[in-house]
Design a protein around this motif. Structure first.
Motif, PDB file in Angstrom:
ATOM      1  N   SER A  61     -38.273  54.838  34.859  1.00  0.00           N
ATOM      2  CA  SER A  61     -37.803  54.032  33.734  1.00  0.00           C
ATOM      3  C   SER A  61     -37.729  54.789  32.406  1.00  0.00           C
ATOM      4  N   ASP A  62     -38.360  55.947  32.305  1.00  0.00           N
ATOM      5  CA  ASP A  62     -38.370  56.670  31.030  1.00  0.00           C
ATOM      6  C   ASP A  62     -36.950  56.997  30.585  1.00  0.00           C
ATOM      7  N   GLY A  63     -36.639  56.661  29.331  1.00  0.00           N
ATOM      8  CA  GLY A  63     -35.324  56.953  28.770  1.00  0.00           C
ATOM      9  C   GLY A  63     -34.309  55.846  28.972  1.00  0.00           C
ATOM     10  N   ASP A  73     -25.655  38.617  33.931  1.00  0.00           N
ATOM     11  CA  ASP A  73     -25.470  39.960  33.378  1.00  0.00           C
ATOM     12  C   ASP A  73     -26.790  40.712  33.219  1.00  0.00           C
ATOM     13  N   PHE A  74     -26.774  41.968  33.641  1.00  0.00           N
ATOM     14  CA  PHE A  74     -27.941  42.844  33.519  1.00  0.00           C
ATOM     15  C   PHE A  74     -27.438  44.163  32.967  1.00  0.00           C
ATOM     16  N   LEU A  75     -27.892  44.511  31.785  1.00  0.00           N
ATOM     17  CA  LEU A  75     -27.407  45.703  31.094  1.00  0.00           C
ATOM     18  C   LEU A  75     -28.443  46.813  31.154  1.00  0.00           C
ATOM     19  N   LEU A  76     -27.957  48.015  31.398  1.00  0.00           N
ATOM     20  CA  LEU A  76     -28.799  49.212  31.392  1.00  0.00           C
ATOM     21  C   LEU A  76     -28.356  50.080  30.218  1.00  0.00           C
ATOM     22  N   THR A  77     -29.288  50.436  29.348  1.00  0.00           N
ATOM     23  CA  THR A  77     -28.965  51.234  28.175  1.00  0.00           C
ATOM     24  C   THR A  77     -29.735  52.537  28.180  1.00  0.00           C
ATOM     25  N   LEU A  78     -28.998  53.604  27.947  1.00  0.00           N
ATOM     26  CA  LEU A  78     -29.589  54.914  27.693  1.00  0.00           C
ATOM     27  C   LEU A  78     -29.510  55.087  26.179  1.00  0.00           C
ATOM     28  N   GLU A  79     -30.631  55.032  25.511  1.00  0.00           N
ATOM     29  CA  GLU A  79     -30.623  55.039  24.052  1.00  0.00           C
ATOM     30  C   GLU A  79     -30.070  56.342  23.492  1.00  0.00           C
ATOM     31  N   SER A  80     -30.422  57.439  24.156  1.00  0.00           N
ATOM     32  CA  SER A  80     -29.970  58.761  23.730  1.00  0.00           C
ATOM     33  C   SER A  80     -29.809  59.603  24.995  1.00  0.00           C
ATOM     34  N   ALA A  81     -28.579  59.632  25.501  1.00  0.00           N
ATOM     35  CA  ALA A  81     -28.342  60.227  26.814  1.00  0.00           C
ATOM     36  C   ALA A  81     -28.718  61.715  26.865  1.00  0.00           C
TER      37      ALA A  81
END
Lengths: 112, 111
Positions: A61-63, A73-81
C-alpha cells in the motif's frame, strides 16, 4: 468483464505527478480491490474496500491511497508517481471477501 | 488490454494432449484454493476451486487435485485446445482472509 470497467486502459505519466485510476462496477458488490501485477510476482493487493468510505491496506500500500464515495466507484491514487509504480493494475469486485472475485481488464501504467 | 507473461514458467503442449499445471502453496493452514486463467490482454478469470476437505474436484474439462501433505495443487486440462493458451495461477486462502496469488504458469498450446 461482467459489469466492471477500469479507466484509463493505458497511461504514461511523469515521475512526481499525481495519477488516479478508476474502477467502476454495475454489480452492486460490497467488496472492491486494487491489485498490481508485475513480472516475477503474483497479483499483489494494494488496498481494498468493504463498503462506502470503508477501506483497508493490502501488502503493497505504500505510495497509494484509495477512496470509495459510492458503491460503484473505487479510485486508486498515486500521489506522486515513481518509476517503481510502473505496473499493470487490476481492479476486482466480489460479494464475499474470499469467494467469487471478478477482475477488470486492467490498466497499464508507465511512469517515466 | 493488459497482461503479464514475462519471467513465468512455461508449459508447451500439443493440441489434444492433456495438460498438468502445478502450484506449490505456502501456508499449511490454507483451506480454500482457486485456479484462475488469464488470457493475453484480459483480467484473471475464475476456473475452479477446491476446499481443503477435498482431494479432487472436477469441472468441464478441468480437474483440480489437492495434496495437503506436500502443499501441492495441480490443474489438469483434458484435450487441451488453442483457446486454453493463457497464464494460469493458483490462489490460496485461510479462513476469511483475502486470497493470496501465486506467480503463474504460461500454457502454450501448439496446433
Amino acid at each position: 468483464d461482467a459489469g466492471i470497467t477500469q479507466s484509463p486502459r493505458h497511461k504514461v505519466t511523469e515521475t512526481g505527478t499525481p495519477v488516479t485510476l478508476r474502477c467502476h462496477q454495475t454489480e452492486n458488490h460490497r467488496y472492491m480491490y486494487w491489485y498490481r501485477q508485475d513480472p516475477g510476482h503474483g497479483l499483489r493487493l494494494i488496498h481494498y474496500s468493504y463498503g462506502v468510505k470503508d477501506t483497508d491496506k493490502g501488502e503493497v500500500s505504500d505510495g497509494y491511497s484509495v477512496s470509495r464515495s459510492k458503491t460503484e466507484d473505487f479510485l486508486l491514487t498515486l500521489e506522486s508517481a515513481t518509476s517503481s509504480q510502473t505496473s499493470v493494475y487490476f481492479c476486482a469486485i466480489s460479494t464475499d471477501l474470499v469467494y467469487g472475485y471478478t477482475f477488470g481488464s486492467g490498466t497499464r501504467l508507465t511512469v517515466v | 488490454g493488459e497482461s503479464v507473461g514475462l519471467h513465468l514458467p512455461t508449459l508447451s503442449v500439443q493440441e489434444g494432449d492433456n495438460s498438468i499445471i502445478n502450484c506449490a502453496y505456502s501456508n499449511s493452514a490454507s483451506d480454500y484454493f482457486i485456479w484462475y486463467k488469464q488470457e493475453s490482454g484480459k483480467g484473471p478469470q475464475f476456473i475452479i476451486d477446491i476446499r481443503s476437505n477435498m482431494d479432487k474436484r472436477q469441472g468441464q474439462r478441468v480437474t483440480v487435485l489437492l495434496n495437503k501433505t506436500v502443499k501441492h495443487l495441480s490443474l489438469q486440462i483434458a484435450a487441451t485446445q488453442p483457446g486454453d493458451s493463457a497464464v494460469y495461477f493458483c490462489a490460496e486462502s485461510r479462513g476469511s482472509y483475502i486470497p493470496t496469488f501465486g506467480r503463474g504458469t504460461s500454457l502454450i498450446v501448439h496446433p
